[in-house]
Design a protein around this motif. Structure first.
Motif, PDB file in Angstrom:
ATOM      1  N   ALA A  88       3.273  -5.232  -8.866  1.00 30.34           N
ATOM      2  CA  ALA A  88       4.196  -4.885  -7.779  1.00 30.34           C
ATOM      3  C   ALA A  88       5.447  -4.221  -8.331  1.00 30.34           C
ATOM      4  O   ALA A  88       6.434  -4.064  -7.629  1.00 30.34           O
ATOM      5  N   THR A  89       5.416  -3.852  -9.608  1.00 35.38           N
ATOM      6  CA  THR A  89       6.547  -3.204 -10.266  1.00 35.38           C
ATOM      7  C   THR A  89       6.068  -1.933 -10.957  1.00 35.38           C
ATOM      8  O   THR A  89       4.882  -1.618 -10.946  1.00 35.38           O
ATOM      9  N   VAL A  90       6.989  -1.210 -11.583  1.00 36.07           N
ATOM     10  CA  VAL A  90       6.649   0.035 -12.260  1.00 36.07           C
ATOM     11  C   VAL A  90       5.878  -0.272 -13.550  1.00 36.07           C
ATOM     12  O   VAL A  90       6.318  -1.087 -14.366  1.00 36.07           O
TER      13      VAL A  90
ATOM     14  N   ASP B 179       0.847  -1.187   0.000  1.00 34.50           N
ATOM     15  CA  ASP B 179       0.000   0.000   0.000  1.00 34.50           C
ATOM     16  C   ASP B 179       0.884   1.239   0.000  1.00 34.50           C
ATOM     17  O   ASP B 179       1.638   1.471   0.952  1.00 34.50           O
ATOM     18  N   SER B 180       0.822   2.025  -1.065  1.00 32.60           N
ATOM     19  CA  SER B 180       1.628   3.243  -1.174  1.00 32.60           C
ATOM     20  C   SER B 180       0.970   4.356  -0.381  1.00 32.60           C
ATOM     21  O   SER B 180      -0.136   4.804  -0.705  1.00 32.60           O
ATOM     22  N   MET B 181       1.656   4.827   0.649  1.00 33.27           N
ATOM     23  CA  MET B 181       1.121   5.905   1.469  1.00 33.27           C
ATOM     24  C   MET B 181       1.323   7.269   0.816  1.00 33.27           C
ATOM     25  O   MET B 181       0.834   8.279   1.317  1.00 33.27           O
ATOM     26  N   VAL B 182       2.046   7.298  -0.319  1.00 37.52           N
ATOM     27  CA  VAL B 182       2.294   8.553  -1.046  1.00 37.52           C
ATOM     28  C   VAL B 182       1.634   8.513  -2.428  1.00 37.52           C
ATOM     29  O   VAL B 182       1.993   9.281  -3.327  1.00 37.52           O
ATOM     30  N   ASP B 183       0.673   7.593  -2.597  1.00 35.37           N
ATOM     31  CA  ASP B 183      -0.147   7.513  -3.815  1.00 35.37           C
ATOM     32  C   ASP B 183       0.672   7.315  -5.082  1.00 35.37           C
ATOM     33  O   ASP B 183       0.307   7.819  -6.157  1.00 35.37           O
ATOM     34  N   SER B 184       1.755   6.535  -4.985  1.00 36.36           N
ATOM     35  CA  SER B 184       2.591   6.314  -6.159  1.00 36.36           C
ATOM     36  C   SER B 184       2.076   5.187  -7.045  1.00 36.36           C
ATOM     37  O   SER B 184       2.412   5.114  -8.226  1.00 36.36           O
ATOM     38  N   TYR B 185       1.253   4.289  -6.503  1.00 41.51           N
ATOM     39  CA  TYR B 185       0.751   3.153  -7.272  1.00 41.51           C
ATOM     40  C   TYR B 185      -0.475   2.561  -6.564  1.00 41.51           C
ATOM     41  O   TYR B 185      -0.635   2.726  -5.355  1.00 41.51           O
ATOM     42  N   PRO B 186      -1.347   1.871  -7.311  1.00 46.36           N
ATOM     43  CA  PRO B 186      -2.497   1.215  -6.678  1.00 46.36           C
ATOM     44  C   PRO B 186      -2.028   0.082  -5.769  1.00 46.36           C
ATOM     45  O   PRO B 186      -1.010  -0.559  -6.032  1.00 46.36           O
TER      46      PRO B 186
END
Length: 308
Positions: free
Chosen positions: A184-186, A141-148
């Motif tokens: 789980a990757t870019v 879970d990205s706490m900085v909204d970088s990915y779903p």
């Protein structure tokens, strides 16, 4: 993004406890001492670890952060569901916990210092005296909204070969890691991205020199073509994507009384060699100010572990 346990790595520990048997007050010396029954080992144990590092590099080779100081706390609870000294199955246990990555430098789509939060749920079966099978669910879970938020499952079979090799044990393992929902990757092109998988083959040789325990964790990840994605949205390529090795030294903190848990200090260095086009493209986005050689990464870390 993204740390596994398995990875990452995490070992289940067993805490044994026993009680003394003093003479009852006022009892004559000729009377046999009353023996107190041995205390039953706890069915629930807790592990806390705080890792401090100069990088956040995932077991998948993603160089998430290379600036500032990285703090990564881990909290796990182990519940012993079944134990046997005679059967084929030695032990069955449940693991639940959480892991976080907190950075001294702000980063992410919505810049912040609390970068990631990962819930963990696992089920472990030890059998035949030397084998252990782990089933572990994790979410990133990205706490900085970088990915779903992504969800994953890891199946891992490890072997304790110290029965034959003694102090030269290799502790080999194999694992299968599957994305269940979201990547789980870019991701460069969401329309062409698909959930994928990889295999891990690894060893964790250990040695002891006095009170110091040395570990040499080594592994390689063999990925499916769609696990990483290149800038153009195509698969990053299949085959060996990450090879990692390192050394870790641990020392028990014996000045802390046993009643307060078993505490250990450790320090080490990890080396990662990356050989996947999609992985390298992803790291150019994650850390555009990159390291000197993007194919070879080093991570220095130290920390404290407490087991109750």
């Amino acid at each position: 993004m993204m740390k596994s346990l398995a990875s990452r790595a995490f070992p289940l520990l067993v805490l044994a406890a026993s009680s003394a048997s003093p003479l009852l007050a006022g009892e004559a010396e000729s009377t046999p001492a009353a023996i107190a029954p041995a205390a039953t080992p706890s069915k629930v144990n807790v592990l806390f670890q705080l890792d401090v590092s100069d990088h956040y590099i995932t077991p998948r080779g993603l160089n998430v952060e290379n600036d500032g100081v990285i703090f990564q706390p881990l909290l796990l609870a182990f519940v012993n569901l079944y134990s046997s000294d005679t059967g084929f199955v030695d032990n069955v246990s449940l693991t639940a916990g959480m892991w976080s990555s907190i950075h001294s430098e702000k980063s992410g789509a919505d810049p912040g210092r609390w970068n990631e939060f990962d819930p963990i749920l696992g089920f472990t079966v030890k059998f035949a005296d030397i084998f252990k099978f782990d089933t572990t669910y994790t979410a990133f879970d990205s706490m900085v909204d970088s990915y779903p938020t992504s969800h994953h499952l890891e199946l891992k079979l490890s072997m304790d070969d110290s029965k034959w090799l003694g102090p030269w044990a290799l502790n080999p393992y194999i694992a299968y890691w599957q994305e269940l929902e979201n990547k789980a990757t870019v991701v460069f092109n969401p329309l062409t991205s698909e959930e994928s998988f990889y295999f891990t083959v690894g060893i964790n040789p250990t040695a002891k020199i006095g009170p110091v325990k040395l570990e040499f964790p080594t592994f390689m990840n063999i990925v499916d073509d769609d696990f990483y994605q290149q800038f153009n949205g195509t698969g990053g390529g299949s085959g060996i994507a990450v090879v990692s090795t390192g050394i870790k030294a641990s020392v028990p903190l014996t000045f802390i009384p046993e009643g307060y848990g078993h505490w250990t200090w450790y320090a080490g260095v990890k080396y990662y060699h990356l050989s996947n086009d999609g992985l390298e493209d992803g790291n150019l986005v994650l850390t555009p100010n990159g390291d000197h050689d993007e194919n070879d990464l080093f991570q220095f870390h130290t920390g404290i572990t407490a087991f109750f």
